[in-house]
Design an enzyme around this catalytic site. Structure first.
Site, PDB file in Angstrom:
ATOM      1  N   ARG A  60       0.674  -1.213   0.021  1.00 46.06           N
ATOM      2  CA  ARG A  60      -0.018  -0.015  -0.021  1.00 46.06           C
ATOM      3  C   ARG A  60       0.745   1.230   0.043  1.00 46.06           C
ATOM      4  O   ARG A  60       1.340   1.445   1.202  1.00 46.06           O
ATOM      5  CB  ARG A  60      -1.017  -0.184   1.302  1.00 46.06           C
ATOM      6  CG  ARG A  60      -1.920   1.311   1.245  1.00 46.06           C
ATOM      7  CD  ARG A  60      -2.605   1.252   2.684  1.00 46.06           C
ATOM      8  NE  ARG A  60      -3.559   2.354   2.577  1.00 46.06           N
ATOM      9  CZ  ARG A  60      -3.305   3.432   3.348  1.00 46.06           C
ATOM     10  NH1 ARG A  60      -2.076   3.675   3.537  1.00 46.06           N
ATOM     11  NH2 ARG A  60      -4.337   4.460   3.180  1.00 46.06           N
ATOM     12  N   SER A  73     -12.557  -2.580   2.730  1.00 48.50           N
ATOM     13  CA  SER A  73     -12.492  -1.895   4.108  1.00 48.50           C
ATOM     14  C   SER A  73     -13.980  -1.548   4.371  1.00 48.50           C
ATOM     15  O   SER A  73     -14.493  -1.117   3.551  1.00 48.50           O
ATOM     16  CB  SER A  73     -11.616  -0.687   3.923  1.00 48.50           C
ATOM     17  OG  SER A  73     -10.414  -0.650   3.583  1.00 48.50           O
ATOM     18  N   LYS A  80      -3.350   7.315   8.189  1.00 52.49           N
ATOM     19  CA  LYS A  80      -4.144   7.497   6.744  1.00 52.49           C
ATOM     20  C   LYS A  80      -4.796   8.791   6.630  1.00 52.49           C
ATOM     21  O   LYS A  80      -5.190   9.405   7.651  1.00 52.49           O
ATOM     22  CB  LYS A  80      -5.373   6.480   6.875  1.00 52.49           C
ATOM     23  CG  LYS A  80      -6.202   5.984   5.654  1.00 52.49           C
ATOM     24  CD  LYS A  80      -7.383   5.231   5.880  1.00 52.49           C
ATOM     25  CE  LYS A  80      -7.946   4.944   4.522  1.00 52.49           C
ATOM     26  NZ  LYS A  80      -9.492   4.724   4.477  1.00 52.49           N
TER      27      LYS A  80
HETATM   28  N1  3NM Z   1      -7.226   1.839   6.765  1.00 54.25           N
HETATM   29  P1  3NM Z   1      -1.929   2.215  11.866  1.00 54.25           P
HETATM   30  S1  3NM Z   1      -7.329   2.693   9.483  1.00 54.25           S
HETATM   31  C1  3NM Z   1      -4.889   2.049   5.910  1.00 54.25           C
HETATM   32  O1  3NM Z   1     -10.213   2.116   9.049  1.00 54.25           O
HETATM   33  C2  3NM Z   1      -5.812   2.220   7.032  1.00 54.25           C
HETATM   34  O2  3NM Z   1      -9.964   1.224   7.023  1.00 54.25           O
HETATM   35  C3  3NM Z   1      -7.907   2.123   7.771  1.00 54.25           C
HETATM   36  O3  3NM Z   1      -2.424   2.054  10.148  1.00 54.25           O
HETATM   37  C4  3NM Z   1      -9.446   2.163   8.158  1.00 54.25           C
HETATM   38  O4  3NM Z   1      -1.752   0.761  11.931  1.00 54.25           O
HETATM   39  C5  3NM Z   1      -5.631   2.763   8.426  1.00 54.25           C
HETATM   40  O5  3NM Z   1      -0.867   2.905  11.796  1.00 54.25           O
HETATM   41  C6  3NM Z   1      -4.250   3.062   9.025  1.00 54.25           C
HETATM   42  O6  3NM Z   1      -2.990   2.838  12.554  1.00 54.25           O
HETATM   43  C7  3NM Z   1      -3.735   1.984   9.692  1.00 54.25           C
END
Ligand code: 3NM
Length: 233
Positions: free
Chosen positions: A60, A129, A158
């Site tokens: 990603r 998602s 994100k």
């Molecule tokens: N998607 P981290 S939250 C890529 O809620 C992504 O769909 C999300 O990164 C969703 O582990 C997210 O650093 C970020 O919080 C995840």
């Protein structure tokens, strides 16, 4: 066919199968994030994450060109195939096909699941998602192989992220959706056990692993806490 499939898995082949489903281990789903990786190359971070126990790897990289995605994708495909880890490409159905990934991960604004399925065929994994029970049920109805549920906790990883949905949404989704559920968003070693206890089949992380000084150690710690939480299910 079933027997040859088992033989392939034993040989360390990453599982891309279906129809009939295939056993993908979603326990620790690590997503690349080059800008959080302290200048370390994507493939080296991925190698360390796998050494620590990552079971799925997702490419990603929102800022990569198509060429850069193909280049990183080929390297990650070679690595994950060698290690028997499932390999997923974010957003790009074309890139997923080009590098022979096991599947693609889509967002709510990306290609609809049915269209991605028409392009990819039945043998690829399609994940999406979701941020509500309604979206989770719709994803299952449309034929998704797994769903992401999040953001469970606050995250700044994100750009266009919404407010945290909490562990409660994981619990609600787990009670009505039967396909695998991968919790995401702000998941760290200190909160991963409650997420597994809420019914997630696995957790997806970016910064908890790729931004860690010790990438393999961070992955190993998460894996160990995931396995511990499962013993209480
Ligand atoms: N998607 P981290 S939250 C890529 O809620 C992504 O769909 C999300 O990164 C969703 O582990 C997210 O650093 C970020 O919080 C995840």
């Amino acid at each position: 066919e079933m027997v040859s499939r088992l033989v392939q898995l034993d040989a360390g082949e990453a599982p891309s199968c279906k129809p009939g489903g295939c056993r993908v281990d979603y326990s620790l789903y690590v997503i690349t994030g080059d800008k959080f990786s302290r200048g370390r190359p994507v493939v080296e971070v991925a190698r360390a994450a796998i050494a620590g126990g990552a079971t799925v790897l997702q490419l990603r990289e929102k800022a990569f060109t198509a060429r850069q995605l193909i280049d990183a994708g080929h390297q990650l495909r070679r690595l994950t195939r060698e290690k028997g880890v499932t390999f997923i490409v974010n957003d790009r159905v074309d890139v997923a096909l080009a590098v022979e990934a096991d599947g693609v991960h889509l967002g709510q604004d990306d290609l609809p699941i049915g269209m991605a399925r028409r392009i990819l065929g039945p043998g690829k994994i399609i994940g999406i998602s979701t941020h509500s029970v309604e979206q989770a049920l719709e994803a299952q109805r449309q034929g998704a192989d797994y769903i992401g549920v999040g953001p469970v906790f606050e995250t700044h990883t994100k750009d266009d992220v919404q407010a945290p949905v909490g562990v409660d949404l994981v619990r609600q989704v787990a009670s009505v959706v039967s396909i695998p559920k991968v919790a995401i968003g702000g998941i760290k070693a200190y909160n991963v056990e409650e997420v597994i206890a809420a019914g997630a089949d696995g957790v997806a992380v970016i910064t908890a692993v790729v931004a860690a000084e010790d990438v393999s150690g961070a992955a190993r710690e998460l894996r160990s806490r995931i396995e511990k939480a499962r013993r209480y299910l």
